[in-house]
Every structure is written in C-alpha cells, then in structure tokens.
Design a protein around this motif. Sequence first.
Motif, PDB file in Angstrom:
ATOM      1  N   VAL A 114       0.816  -1.210   0.000  1.00  0.00           N
ATOM      2  CA  VAL A 114       0.000   0.000   0.000  1.00  0.00           C
ATOM      3  C   VAL A 114       0.855   1.267   0.000  1.00  0.00           C
ATOM      4  O   VAL A 114       0.610   2.211  -0.768  1.00  0.00           O
ATOM      5  N   ASN A 115       1.852   1.322   0.858  1.00  0.00           N
ATOM      6  CA  ASN A 115       2.656   2.536   0.979  1.00  0.00           C
ATOM      7  C   ASN A 115       3.514   2.785  -0.257  1.00  0.00           C
ATOM      8  O   ASN A 115       3.742   3.939  -0.638  1.00  0.00           O
ATOM      9  N   LYS A 116       3.940   1.713  -0.913  1.00  0.00           N
ATOM     10  CA  LYS A 116       4.707   1.878  -2.148  1.00  0.00           C
ATOM     11  C   LYS A 116       3.811   2.398  -3.273  1.00  0.00           C
ATOM     12  O   LYS A 116       4.243   3.224  -4.089  1.00  0.00           O
ATOM     13  N   ILE A 117       2.560   1.921  -3.308  1.00  0.00           N
ATOM     14  CA  ILE A 117       1.622   2.440  -4.311  1.00  0.00           C
ATOM     15  C   ILE A 117       1.334   3.909  -4.028  1.00  0.00           C
ATOM     16  O   ILE A 117       1.306   4.742  -4.939  1.00  0.00           O
ATOM     17  N   ALA A 118       1.125   4.229  -2.757  1.00  0.00           N
ATOM     18  CA  ALA A 118       0.878   5.628  -2.393  1.00  0.00           C
ATOM     19  C   ALA A 118       2.043   6.516  -2.814  1.00  0.00           C
ATOM     20  O   ALA A 118       1.843   7.638  -3.300  1.00  0.00           O
ATOM     21  N   ASP A 119       3.270   6.018  -2.674  1.00  0.00           N
ATOM     22  CA  ASP A 119       4.435   6.794  -3.106  1.00  0.00           C
ATOM     23  C   ASP A 119       4.372   7.102  -4.605  1.00  0.00           C
ATOM     24  O   ASP A 119       4.753   8.195  -5.050  1.00  0.00           O
ATOM     25  N   LEU A 120       3.888   6.133  -5.391  1.00  0.00           N
ATOM     26  CA  LEU A 120       3.738   6.352  -6.836  1.00  0.00           C
ATOM     27  C   LEU A 120       2.682   7.420  -7.128  1.00  0.00           C
ATOM     28  O   LEU A 120       2.849   8.246  -8.030  1.00  0.00           O
ATOM     29  N   MET A 121       1.582   7.389  -6.372  1.00  0.00           N
ATOM     30  CA  MET A 121       0.532   8.385  -6.568  1.00  0.00           C
ATOM     31  C   MET A 121       1.022   9.779  -6.138  1.00  0.00           C
ATOM     32  O   MET A 121       0.777  10.772  -6.827  1.00  0.00           O
ATOM     33  N   ILE A 122       1.707   9.831  -5.013  1.00  0.00           N
ATOM     34  CA  ILE A 122       2.231  11.114  -4.512  1.00  0.00           C
ATOM     35  C   ILE A 122       3.195  11.714  -5.532  1.00  0.00           C
ATOM     36  O   ILE A 122       3.153  12.925  -5.804  1.00  0.00           O
ATOM     37  N   ALA A 123       4.042  10.878  -6.128  1.00  0.00           N
ATOM     38  CA  ALA A 123       5.009  11.369  -7.112  1.00  0.00           C
ATOM     39  C   ALA A 123       4.303  11.987  -8.313  1.00  0.00           C
ATOM     40  O   ALA A 123       4.796  12.957  -8.904  1.00  0.00           O
TER      41      ALA A 123
END
Length: 325
Positions: A114-123
């Motif tokens: 989840v947190n890695k996907i969120a990092d992609l969205m934040i980027a």
Amino acid sequence: MKIIRTILGDIPYNEIGITDSHDHLIRSGGPEIGLDKAFLMDDVNSAIEEFERYIAAGGKTMVCMDPIGCGRNVAKMIEVANACRGKGHIMMTTGFQKGNNYCPNTSFLATVDVNKIADLMIAEIVEGMDYHSYNGPVIERTTAKAGLIKAGTSYRLITNLEQKALKVAAITQKETGCAISMHTDFGTMALEIVGEIKKNGGLPEKTVLCHMQRNLDKYYYRQVLETGAIICFDEPNKPQYRPDAVIAETILWLVEQGYEKQIVLGMDGGRMEALAAYMEEKGKANGLEYLLTRFVPVLKEVGVKQSAIDNMLIYNPANVFAIEV
C-alpha cells in the motif's frame, strides 16, 4: 496559499472559474472499451474542439477523471491543454477506477505494498505524471502534475481491492492535500466510502462522491452530506436514465436544506456520443457545453438562485480542489 494544480502548472485557487467537476476528453484504451467501443475517445483535435466549445459557453476549468489503467493518456492531454493555453484549465487525476477494471491477482494495485503504491501516486502529484501511466516497468515523468486523486467502488460493495485503493487514496491525500474524487457505482456505498476514508486518515470535506444522481434519494443525500463530504451531480443530458428536471429539482431541495456549499456539477460525457466534436462526421450532437447552455437554465427554471449556481460551479470546486502550498 491555496492553488489549483492544472497540468500546465499551478494557478491561484480563485482563478478556477466555472468548473466541470467530472468529465472526459481523451480515453485511449482500457477495459471499458472492451464493453463498448463508444468509450474510445482518442482524437486530440476532437478533444481540443470539445474543450473550446465548453470554453465558448463560459466554462473555464475541466476536471478530467481518467485514472491509471483506464485509458489515461498524459501526452495527448498535454497537447489539448497547450492548444487552449490561456483560455481554459485542465486538471487530471492519479489513482484507480473501481476494482473490476484491475486484475485482483496480478495488477500492481493487487500485488504491491500500500505505501509503495501511495508513493507512486504522490510522485504524480508533486513531481509529474508518468508518461506511460504506470503500465509497465519503465517510468518517465512528464512536467504535467495530477491535481486530484481517484478511487472507485462497486455496486453495493467495496471489494478488498477497492478498500486497498481507498487506503492508498487517503494516504496520498494526507501527504499532498489533494481532493479524492470517487466513482460510486449507481450512487451506492457513499456512506461506507466516507467511513473508509476517515478510517485511513482522509478528510470527508475533501472527498467528492460522483454519479450520485444514479441513486435519486434525497434523504440518503442528506445523510451523506452530514458527513461533510461533497456530492457531484454529473449526468445531465441522459434522459434514458432520468430527466434533467428531476436532477435539478433534487438539487433545489438540497439547496433549500442548506447544502449548497457541498454540491459540484459535471457532465461525465464519458462516451463518444456525448461529445459533439467526436460526432461531427455523423451529425449534430450536444457536447459538454450542455452543462452551461441547457442544464443551468433548468436549474434556474426550477428555482435555484444564481448565487447557489455560482457556488456549485465556481466556489465549491475552488475550495474542494484547492491545495495548500
């Protein structure tokens, strides 16, 4: 300072102008096209003409809601925005549609933390959207940034995969301040969506629940609005489902109940026949300008005051889509 993040850069939030809060200009592929080829809208010139029609009718900003894996085409949307530079603004989204558009076993939404996907969205919001919309192992960032987050839920159900996408959306919102705009299937699960977003640290008042006119229950709307969330009515010009007047009368009732600061409007054209520029070879059709040229007059006819219309088209989108920087 509050800004609106468009794909050509940030603007002051009070420059958003008249806003279509949920629409589509380009869709280059995705699962929906397998269901109906009318969902394919892949022509830059037609998209430019359609956006210009909307601008000529008085529109200023369009929120284009094509997410990752559902035909989002960053390069073509940049072309459209550049062609209309100085005349109108386009916002784009990062995030996901409802779960059945993604493989529950092999999609990166399913397999990645989840947190890695969120990092992609934040980027995509703070650095720039991926040219390829994360469709493979190569990431090439553009200068165009996403201005909001999308997630979606199923009919009367929030699947496990959708709960994960909602958690991603809430994390992304906490880190960026962006609004979350939700696909609700036939207007269901709105209260449950808000509950999931709150549970994961997101804000109801920065959550837009779309397609709610597909569940025309004004008392249900009152429950939803009491959470602080925003409702988007985004389907005029679809008389096979409901007349414009029925939507307008429902909006009037909500305004009279004191909720005019929690309503935004859109067209959600979504399919080729709803965009006049795509239909020119076949004949004359109404385009996305219908929101302003035909639906707003119906709102006035049923008794909605201009001040409430201004809130729904200008001030409410400015507040909900604004980012603090």
